[in-house]
Structures are given as structure tokens and as C-alpha cells.
Design a protein around this motif. Structure first.
Motif, mmCIF file in Angstrom:
data_model
loop_
_atom_site.group_PDB
_atom_site.id
_atom_site.type_symbol
_atom_site.label_atom_id
_atom_site.label_comp_id
_atom_site.label_asym_id
_atom_site.label_seq_id
_atom_site.Cartn_x
_atom_site.Cartn_y
_atom_site.Cartn_z
ATOM 1 N N ASP A 32 13.342 -8.459 -1.599
ATOM 2 C CA ASP A 32 13.661 -7.547 -0.498
ATOM 3 C C ASP A 32 12.574 -6.474 -0.447
ATOM 4 O O ASP A 32 11.522 -6.612 -1.082
ATOM 5 C CB ASP A 32 15.049 -6.942 -0.727
ATOM 6 N N VAL A 33 12.800 -5.387 0.268
ATOM 7 C CA VAL A 33 11.771 -4.366 0.443
ATOM 8 C C VAL A 33 11.338 -3.743 -0.881
ATOM 9 O O VAL A 33 10.204 -3.278 -1.018
ATOM 10 C CB VAL A 33 12.240 -3.271 1.424
ATOM 11 N N ALA A 34 12.230 -3.705 -1.875
ATOM 12 C CA ALA A 34 11.846 -3.247 -3.214
ATOM 13 C C ALA A 34 11.408 -4.479 -4.006
ATOM 14 O O ALA A 34 12.194 -5.104 -4.716
ATOM 15 C CB ALA A 34 13.028 -2.554 -3.887
ATOM 16 N N TYR A 35 10.134 -4.833 -3.874
ATOM 17 C CA TYR A 35 9.660 -6.129 -4.364
ATOM 18 C C TYR A 35 8.950 -6.068 -5.720
ATOM 19 O O TYR A 35 8.684 -7.100 -6.333
ATOM 20 C CB TYR A 35 8.695 -6.750 -3.346
ATOM 21 N N LYS A 36 8.625 -4.905 -6.210
ATOM 22 C CA LYS A 36 7.792 -4.817 -7.404
ATOM 23 C C LYS A 36 8.435 -5.457 -8.631
ATOM 24 O O LYS A 36 7.822 -6.270 -9.324
ATOM 25 C CB LYS A 36 7.454 -3.353 -7.696
ATOM 26 N N GLU A 37 9.663 -5.082 -8.921
ATOM 27 C CA GLU A 37 10.322 -5.590 -10.126
ATOM 28 C C GLU A 37 10.589 -7.086 -10.055
ATOM 29 O O GLU A 37 10.261 -7.820 -11.004
ATOM 30 C CB GLU A 37 11.611 -4.819 -10.384
ATOM 31 N N PRO A 38 11.171 -7.610 -8.961
ATOM 32 C CA PRO A 38 11.383 -9.065 -8.915
ATOM 33 C C PRO A 38 10.078 -9.851 -8.933
ATOM 34 O O PRO A 38 10.007 -10.916 -9.538
ATOM 35 C CB PRO A 38 12.152 -9.280 -7.605
ATOM 36 N N HIS A 39 9.023 -9.321 -8.281
ATOM 37 C CA HIS A 39 7.743 -10.015 -8.334
ATOM 38 C C HIS A 39 7.212 -10.049 -9.761
ATOM 39 O O HIS A 39 6.692 -11.073 -10.223
ATOM 40 C CB HIS A 39 6.700 -9.337 -7.435
ATOM 41 N N ALA A 40 7.337 -8.938 -10.478
ATOM 42 C CA ALA A 40 6.826 -8.870 -11.850
ATOM 43 C C ALA A 40 7.528 -9.898 -12.743
ATOM 44 O O ALA A 40 6.884 -10.573 -13.556
ATOM 45 C CB ALA A 40 6.997 -7.467 -12.408
#
Length: 452
Positions: A178-186
Motif C-alpha cells: 500500500d502507500v506505506a511501502y518501505k517495510e513490506p518491500h524490505a
């Protein structure tokens, strides 16, 4: 001033000049010695090329987020000894994949299930063509999207399914962000690279100064501002542009100082504003959920503060309603979410907000944990920049129309536009960062005709 013939872009020359002008003589002397020593160190200690297997990182981007994550993934892959290359979907044909054996895809979805404009041709051809992929092709997909839209991460889902249909082997499940993508991408990146780098022994990089430029001299000396680390800028001026004698429009001019940030921008870039939810909107959600805003919340002073600054408390989506249905077991909501009620669901969502859904389907209220579990991070809003940095230097100007309307018996308003108009006063700090747009630029040659 940095001369025009210096080996820097206009953006970099402005940044360097701005930085140096603010330094005391002894600071300039120290910086000169540091850069000289660093350049020498970099010259005698070049980075060692990776010896591991090749890894292709393919991305499709609309606003630059997928490209940024592709670059981050490439750097992490290199640390693990992989030979990582980054490829833009805009620059290749799908047949490019027939020679690839290790693949990571990072692609965003734009609007209601559309591919990024620069990736439309690749996406359409990829879904239509029967490619002869290598039987050794291993892959994983990271999809970027927005749960406010029904077809969340649709393009990433399609690419993932098509690669599987063509016989490729998925090594890590697709990650939908979702718009807060940093943690799931990591998390996805670490899991995928663990597979591709298995058995590869990465040699430590030699110590040396990173002499690349990223807005300032030396990438390591600059700060890259984003949603998680915005710049706290001062609002230096605001003024209503409309005549107050009966005008139905409300358009404001804002001037924001970027002094001390090192932030630069070019025509075509946007300024992201991280807003705060209005107190009356927070009050409405608390009342509907039958909650006390003073209740303590971890990482925040209280529930009211969390709802004001961290969470999206207005946007209504199918995803949110499905979460609410799991909590309430509402027969009415279950019917609305049914396959035969697609049109009715769209009609319900249009013009309504979170407060309406809680009122309609959770009349007994929610716990604080249940409420926060429904919500996503409050997204930033992007506004076209209405100034040239060549003219205003360490400042940025915005021209924004405030959004106010009434629907379904409630007064509504735009989160960010009215945050600036109603809550942000001259002298206050506004959290901002620049969203670069490499695909929308003025021509380099001043002789090239343009339409404005």
C-alpha cells in the motif's frame, strides 16, 4: 558561484553553491581537504565487481517510487555478491526476458488497475505474447498500489500470474504494498535476495569515499527526504487569491522555505505535503466509534493524536469495508460486499467516508485496537510546484484550491488542502519533500519549441 562549464547539472550547481555559501571559511577549508582525500581514496580503492550470478531488476514506475526501490534493491543485491542490473520497462520489449534467469519485478499500479504510462506498451505486449522463457527462470514480484482503489496492485498481480503461466518459477510470494511501502518491500527484498544469493560469498567493499552526487557534494553528506523522513519546512507566506465578494472558489497561494534542507527541484516535479487531519474530522470518527480520544496509544500520546497525525481516517474503500465486516459480522455489509452488489458498493463508497461506514455498520462502536486495525498510514498529497527555483532559490510556492463540499448529509473537505488553509499558519512548520518526475521535463535545448 559554480561556473557553467563545471561537470555538474544545473540542479547540482545550485545545490553546491547554496551549501558553500552557508559555510564559514574554516568549514570550506576542512571540506576541501576532506573531498580531496576522499577522491584520492576512491581512486586507489575502486569497488570490486560482484562475482555472483546475474540478477535482473525490472521496474515500471509512474511517480518514481518503483524506480527508487529498484535502485535500493540493486545496492542490497550487490552487497550480497550478485551482479544486479536495473531495467526500466519503458526501455525494453518483453522478449528481453527470454534471456533472463534470475528476475525481480517492481511495478506500480496507477488509478483503477492501469499500468504506469511509461510501462503501458511493455505491459500490454507481455500479457499478450507467448514468450519462450528459460526453463531456469526464477522470479518474484513486488507490487505497489493504493488500497483506496478497487483494483489494488492489479498490474503486479497480472505480471506475477503471467510469469507463472509462462513456466517461470516463483521463489518468493508476491508482495502487495500500500502507500506505506518501505517495510513490506524490505521484507520481500530480504527474502528474495536470500534465495538468489544462496551460496554466494560476498567480499566486503573497500573503504572509500562515495564521490557520487545526489543533490549535494557526496551522497553520504545529503539527506533524502521522503514520507517517513519529511523536511519540517516553515510556511512563510499564505494568501487567498480569490475576491471575497461572492466568489465560490477558494484558491490559496503558499510560500514554503526550504532553507537548510538542500532540497532542489525542477519544472515538472511535485511537492509532497504530509497533512494533519482536522480536529472536527477526528472528533467525528471518535464519536462514531464511541471512543475516548484521550485513551493511550503505543508510540503516540493518545488515540486522538494518532488519528490526527498518522492514519487515513477519511478514505473509504472495499478493502476497509471487508476488514470492518470481519469485525462486525453485519449482514447488511456482507450483502453489500457480495459479488452481485458491485454497483451498489460503488454507489455506497462514492461520497462517503470512514465515519459513515462506522455509523452504518458498527452502531455499537469499536475498540481502539479494532479502529486502528482498519486504517492505513495517512498518505502524503502531491501538488504541482508553482515556482522556479532559479527565481525563488531556497523556497517553493504552491497554488492550491481548497476542497469543500457536502454529501449524504455531512460536510466534507479535502484533507491536505484544508490543512494548509485552516490549520497551518505563517511561521508554522509543514512537513514536505519533493517528488521527482524524470518523465516530465522541459527540453534541454532552449531552441526546442514547447506548448504551455
Amino acid at each position: 558561484m559554480i561556473p557553467d562549464h563545471a561537470p555538474f547539472t544545473p540542479e547540482q550547481r545550485r545545490a553546491i553553491a547554496s551549501l558553500v555559501a552557508a559555510l564559514a571559511p574554516e568549514q570550506r577549508f576542512w571540506l576541501g581537504g576532506f573531498l580531496s582525500a576522499g577522491a584520492a581514496g576512491a581512486a586507489v580503492a575502486p569497488a570490486r565487481p560482484a562475482k555472483g550470478p546475474k540478477l535482473t531488476i525490472l521496474y515500471g514506475t509512474e511517480s518514481g517510487n518503483a524506480e527508487k526501490l529498484a535502485d535500493l534493491t540493486s545496492k542490497e543485491a550487490a552487497k550480497r555478491g550478485l551482479k544486479a542490473t536495473i531495467t526500466n520497462m519503458a526501455d525494453v520489449e518483453p522478449s528481453f526476458l527470454e534471456k533472463v534467469e534470475n528476475l525481480l519485478v517492481i511495478v506500480s499500479t496507477w488509478g483503477e488497475g492501469d499500468a504506469p504510462e511509461s510501462a503501458e506498451k511493455f505491459h500490454k505486449a507481455f500479457l499478450a505474447n507467448d514468450l519462450k522463457l528459460s526453463d531456469k527462470l526464477r522470479y518474484s514480484v513486488c507490487a505497489l498500489g493504493d488500497t483506496a482503489y478497487e483494483k489494488f496492485c492489479q498490474v503486479g498481480k497480472e505480471v506475477d500470474a503471467r510469469l507463472e503461466a509462462l513456466g517461470a518459477t516463483r521463489v518468493v510470494d508476491r508482495q502487495d504494498c500500500d502507500v506505506a511501502y518501505k517495510e513490506p518491500h524490505a521484507k520481500w527484498m530480504q527474502a528474495a535476495l536470500d534465495v538468489f544469493a544462496a551460496g554466494v560469498s560476498a567480499e566486503p567493499e573497500p573503504v572509500g569515499f562515495d564521490f557520487s552526487l545526489n543533490g549535494f557534494v557526496g551522497a553520504s553528506t545529503s539527506t533524502e527526504y521522503d514520507r517517513d523522513q519529511p523536511f519540517a519546512a516553515e510556511l512563510t507566506e499564505k494568501g487567498l487569491l480569490n475576491d471575497n465578494r461572492g466568489s465560490i472558489k477558494e484558491t490559496w497561494h503558499y510560500e514554503i522555505s526550504l532553507e537548510g534542507s538542500g532540497i532542489t527541484y525542477e519544472p515538472g516535479d511535485a511537492l509532497a505535503v504530509v497533512p494533519v487531519n482536522a480536529p472536527d474530522v477526528v472528533d467525528g470518527v471518535l464519536a462514531a466509534a464511541k471512543l475516548d480520544g484521550a485513551a493511550p496509544v503505543e508510540k503516540f500520546g493518545c488515540l486522538r493524536e494518532a488519528l490526527a497525525e498518522e492514519y487515513d481516517i477519511t478514505t473509504l474503500s472495499k478493502n476497509l469495508l471487508e476488514k470492518l465486516n470481519a469485525l462486525t459480522g453485519s449482514d447488511k455489509l456482507k450483502t453489500l460486499l457480495g459479488e452481485e452488489s458491485k454497483d451498489a458498493l460503488k454507489d455506497y463508497i462514492y461520497g462517503r467516508e470512514l465515519v459513515d461506514a462506522i455509523t452504518d455498520f458498527a452502531p455499537d462502536g469499536l475498540t481502539a485496537g479494532q479502529l486502528l486495525g482498519l486504517l492505513r498510514q495517512l498518505p502524503q498529497r502531491l501538488y504541482s510546484i508553482a515556482s522556479s527555483q532559479a527565481a525563488v532559490e531556497d523556497a517553493v510556492h504552491l497554488t492550491i484550491a481548497s476542497v469543500r463540499y457536502e454529501s449524504h448529509g455531512r460536510k466534507r473537505k479535502g484533507v491536505a488542502s484544508t490543512y494548509l488553509a485552516d490549520l497551518a499558519n505563517v511561521g508554522d512548520q509543514v512537513k514536505v519533500f519533493v517528488q521527482k518526475n524524470k518523465h516530465f521535463r522541459l527540453p534541454e535545448s532552449h531552441d526546442t519549441p514547447i506548448i504551455m
